[in-house]
Design a protein around this motif. Structure first.
Motif, PDB file in Angstrom:
ATOM      1  N   ILE A  62      12.211  25.552  15.490  1.00 23.13           N
ATOM      2  CA  ILE A  62      13.167  24.218  15.261  1.00 23.13           C
ATOM      3  C   ILE A  62      12.972  23.547  16.689  1.00 23.13           C
ATOM      4  O   ILE A  62      13.631  24.022  17.781  1.00 23.13           O
ATOM      5  CB  ILE A  62      14.591  25.357  14.699  1.00 23.13           C
ATOM      6  N   TRP A  63      12.973  22.690  16.663  1.00 23.01           N
ATOM      7  CA  TRP A  63      12.792  21.525  18.191  1.00 23.01           C
ATOM      8  C   TRP A  63      14.657  20.774  17.940  1.00 23.01           C
ATOM      9  O   TRP A  63      14.405  20.556  18.982  1.00 23.01           O
ATOM     10  CB  TRP A  63      11.604  19.735  17.792  1.00 23.01           C
ATOM     11  N   SER A  64      14.935  20.886  16.109  1.00 21.39           N
ATOM     12  CA  SER A  64      16.349  19.657  15.629  1.00 21.39           C
ATOM     13  C   SER A  64      16.512  20.444  14.357  1.00 21.39           C
ATOM     14  O   SER A  64      16.175  20.515  13.806  1.00 21.39           O
ATOM     15  CB  SER A  64      16.114  18.258  16.005  1.00 21.39           C
ATOM     16  N   PHE A  65      18.050  20.139  14.239  1.00 18.03           N
ATOM     17  CA  PHE A  65      18.292  20.675  13.047  1.00 18.03           C
ATOM     18  C   PHE A  65      19.685  20.200  12.766  1.00 18.03           C
ATOM     19  O   PHE A  65      20.581  19.425  13.748  1.00 18.03           O
ATOM     20  CB  PHE A  65      18.773  21.760  12.614  1.00 18.03           C
ATOM     21  N   VAL A  66      20.345  19.670  11.061  1.00 23.72           N
ATOM     22  CA  VAL A  66      21.415  19.118  10.842  1.00 23.72           C
ATOM     23  C   VAL A  66      21.602  19.714  10.414  1.00 23.72           C
ATOM     24  O   VAL A  66      21.283  20.247   9.276  1.00 23.72           O
ATOM     25  CB  VAL A  66      21.531  17.508  10.938  1.00 23.72           C
ATOM     26  N   VAL A  67      23.400  19.772   9.609  1.00 28.91           N
ATOM     27  CA  VAL A  67      24.023  20.142   8.574  1.00 28.91           C
ATOM     28  C   VAL A  67      24.652  19.471   7.999  1.00 28.91           C
ATOM     29  O   VAL A  67      25.705  18.737   8.615  1.00 28.91           O
ATOM     30  CB  VAL A  67      24.834  21.907   9.185  1.00 28.91           C
ATOM     31  N   PRO A  68      23.776  18.855   7.138  1.00 23.60           N
ATOM     32  CA  PRO A  68      24.644  17.292   6.618  1.00 23.60           C
ATOM     33  C   PRO A  68      26.474  18.322   5.633  1.00 23.60           C
ATOM     34  O   PRO A  68      25.812  18.625   5.390  1.00 23.60           O
ATOM     35  CB  PRO A  68      23.677  16.518   5.521  1.00 23.60           C
ATOM     36  N   HIS A  69      26.829  17.118   5.906  1.00 19.42           N
ATOM     37  CA  HIS A  69      28.395  17.720   5.056  1.00 19.42           C
ATOM     38  C   HIS A  69      28.410  15.730   3.877  1.00 19.42           C
ATOM     39  O   HIS A  69      27.992  15.107   4.614  1.00 19.42           O
ATOM     40  CB  HIS A  69      29.589  17.459   5.869  1.00 19.42           C
ATOM     41  N   PRO A  70      29.342  16.470   3.087  1.00 17.31           N
ATOM     42  CA  PRO A  70      29.507  15.040   2.374  1.00 17.31           C
ATOM     43  C   PRO A  70      30.917  14.112   2.551  1.00 17.31           C
ATOM     44  O   PRO A  70      31.276  14.724   3.264  1.00 17.31           O
ATOM     45  CB  PRO A  70      31.093  15.785   1.018  1.00 17.31           C
ATOM     46  N   ALA A  80      25.403  21.464  -0.387  1.00 19.02           N
ATOM     47  CA  ALA A  80      26.532  21.444   1.029  1.00 19.02           C
ATOM     48  C   ALA A  80      26.731  22.944   1.037  1.00 19.02           C
ATOM     49  O   ALA A  80      27.624  23.327   0.676  1.00 19.02           O
ATOM     50  CB  ALA A  80      27.211  20.214   1.306  1.00 19.02           C
ATOM     51  N   PRO A  81      27.353  23.756   2.452  1.00 15.71           N
ATOM     52  CA  PRO A  81      26.709  22.772   3.508  1.00 15.71           C
ATOM     53  C   PRO A  81      24.912  23.950   3.377  1.00 15.71           C
ATOM     54  O   PRO A  81      24.606  24.432   3.215  1.00 15.71           O
ATOM     55  CB  PRO A  81      26.736  23.457   4.505  1.00 15.71           C
ATOM     56  N   TYR A  82      24.306  23.326   4.184  1.00 12.72           N
ATOM     57  CA  TYR A  82      22.332  23.024   3.734  1.00 12.72           C
ATOM     58  C   TYR A  82      22.086  22.758   5.033  1.00 12.72           C
ATOM     59  O   TYR A  82      22.740  22.036   5.949  1.00 12.72           O
ATOM     60  CB  TYR A  82      21.651  23.086   2.786  1.00 12.72           C
ATOM     61  N   ASN A  83      20.533  22.956   5.729  1.00 16.58           N
ATOM     62  CA  ASN A  83      20.495  22.278   6.764  1.00 16.58           C
ATOM     63  C   ASN A  83      19.137  21.659   6.492  1.00 16.58           C
ATOM     64  O   ASN A  83      18.283  21.998   5.320  1.00 16.58           O
ATOM     65  CB  ASN A  83      19.963  23.708   7.584  1.00 16.58           C
ATOM     66  N   ALA A  84      18.638  20.978   7.196  1.00  9.60           N
ATOM     67  CA  ALA A  84      17.394  19.761   7.582  1.00  9.60           C
ATOM     68  C   ALA A  84      16.858  20.373   8.491  1.00  9.60           C
ATOM     69  O   ALA A  84      17.804  19.894   9.447  1.00  9.60           O
ATOM     70  CB  ALA A  84      17.593  18.259   6.986  1.00  9.60           C
ATOM     71  N   VAL A  85      15.546  20.738   8.704  1.00 11.17           N
ATOM     72  CA  VAL A  85      15.146  20.778  10.254  1.00 11.17           C
ATOM     73  C   VAL A  85      14.184  20.106  10.392  1.00 11.17           C
ATOM     74  O   VAL A  85      13.363  19.651   9.670  1.00 11.17           O
ATOM     75  CB  VAL A  85      14.577  22.105  10.325  1.00 11.17           C
ATOM     76  N   VAL A  86      13.758  19.975  11.754  1.00  9.47           N
ATOM     77  CA  VAL A  86      12.406  19.331  12.663  1.00  9.47           C
ATOM     78  C   VAL A  86      12.073  20.678  13.089  1.00  9.47           C
ATOM     79  O   VAL A  86      12.149  21.075  14.383  1.00  9.47           O
ATOM     80  CB  VAL A  86      12.669  18.304  13.322  1.00  9.47           C
ATOM     81  N   VAL A  87      10.148  20.833  12.619  1.00 13.42           N
ATOM     82  CA  VAL A  87      10.206  22.167  13.567  1.00 13.42           C
ATOM     83  C   VAL A  87       8.940  20.961  14.068  1.00 13.42           C
ATOM     84  O   VAL A  87       7.772  20.593  13.545  1.00 13.42           O
ATOM     85  CB  VAL A  87       9.244  22.566  11.279  1.00 13.42           C
ATOM     86  N   GLU A  88       8.178  21.636  15.287  1.00 17.73           N
ATOM     87  CA  GLU A  88       7.473  21.587  16.222  1.00 17.73           C
ATOM     88  C   GLU A  88       6.110  22.736  15.947  1.00 17.73           C
ATOM     89  O   GLU A  88       7.136  24.108  16.032  1.00 17.73           O
ATOM     90  CB  GLU A  88       7.921  21.740  17.418  1.00 17.73           C
ATOM     91  N   LEU A  89       5.208  22.149  15.436  1.00 22.48           N
ATOM     92  CA  LEU A  89       4.531  23.536  14.863  1.00 22.48           C
ATOM     93  C   LEU A  89       3.610  23.901  16.704  1.00 22.48           C
ATOM     94  O   LEU A  89       3.208  22.897  17.891  1.00 22.48           O
ATOM     95  CB  LEU A  89       2.818  22.236  14.041  1.00 22.48           C
TER      96      LEU A  89
END
Length: 147
Positions: A62-70, A80-89
């Motif tokens: 996991i390079w970065s992540f955010v948990v979006p909220h309404p 919500a809440p769920y995650n959105a991640v940026v993954v570095e291979l």
């Protein structure tokens, strides 16, 4: 409103074809070997048009992540809440893919408690068949290496 879905284009179509088979492949330049994402016709390093799709290990961090909220888009509010991640291979560290960490391939986006996520956490790809429109698309998602 349904969840957003990818719209494959000509350059990215092979990515989705391999994903439908459960393979995570990235486009690579034949002459210089550089992987690239998003897929495109010309290599940004050597300007070659020769490319191939190389199989990856499907492992990353996991390079970065955010948990979006309404407020969120209507289809996402109840998740919500769920995650959105940026993954570095791991085997192509300049390649970063966006997705979600889930407990299993077809688990809901909110199946992992956001407090379990950490920058640098090891993940591996899984492919979800949960695509409302069908059409054979499978979405790459991520599972934590250590549950």
């Amino acid at each position: 409103m349904a969840l957003l879905e990818p719209v494959p284009d000509g350059d990215g179509a092979p990515f989705w074809e391999y994903a439908a088979r459960g393979e995570l492949r990235v486009q690579c330049c034949v002459p210089c070997g550089e992987p690239r994402f998003p897929p495109r016709p010309c290599c940004p390093h050597c300007q070659s048009f020769a490319a191939e799709w190389r199989l990856t290990s499907g492992r990353g961090r996991i390079w970065s992540f955010v948990v979006p909220h309404p407020p969120l888009l209507p289809g996402y509010e109840e998740l919500a809440p769920y995650n959105a991640v940026v993954v570095e291979l791991l085997d192509a560290p300049r390649i970063r893919l966006v997705g979600n960490v889930v407990t299993g391939p077809d688990a809901p986006l909110n199946s992992v408690e956001p407090g379990r996520l950490r920058i640098g956490a090891a993940v591996r790809v899984v492919f979800s068949s949960v695509v409302p429109s069908g059409g054979g698309l499978r979405l790459p998602r991520w599972q934590l290496e250590r549950a």
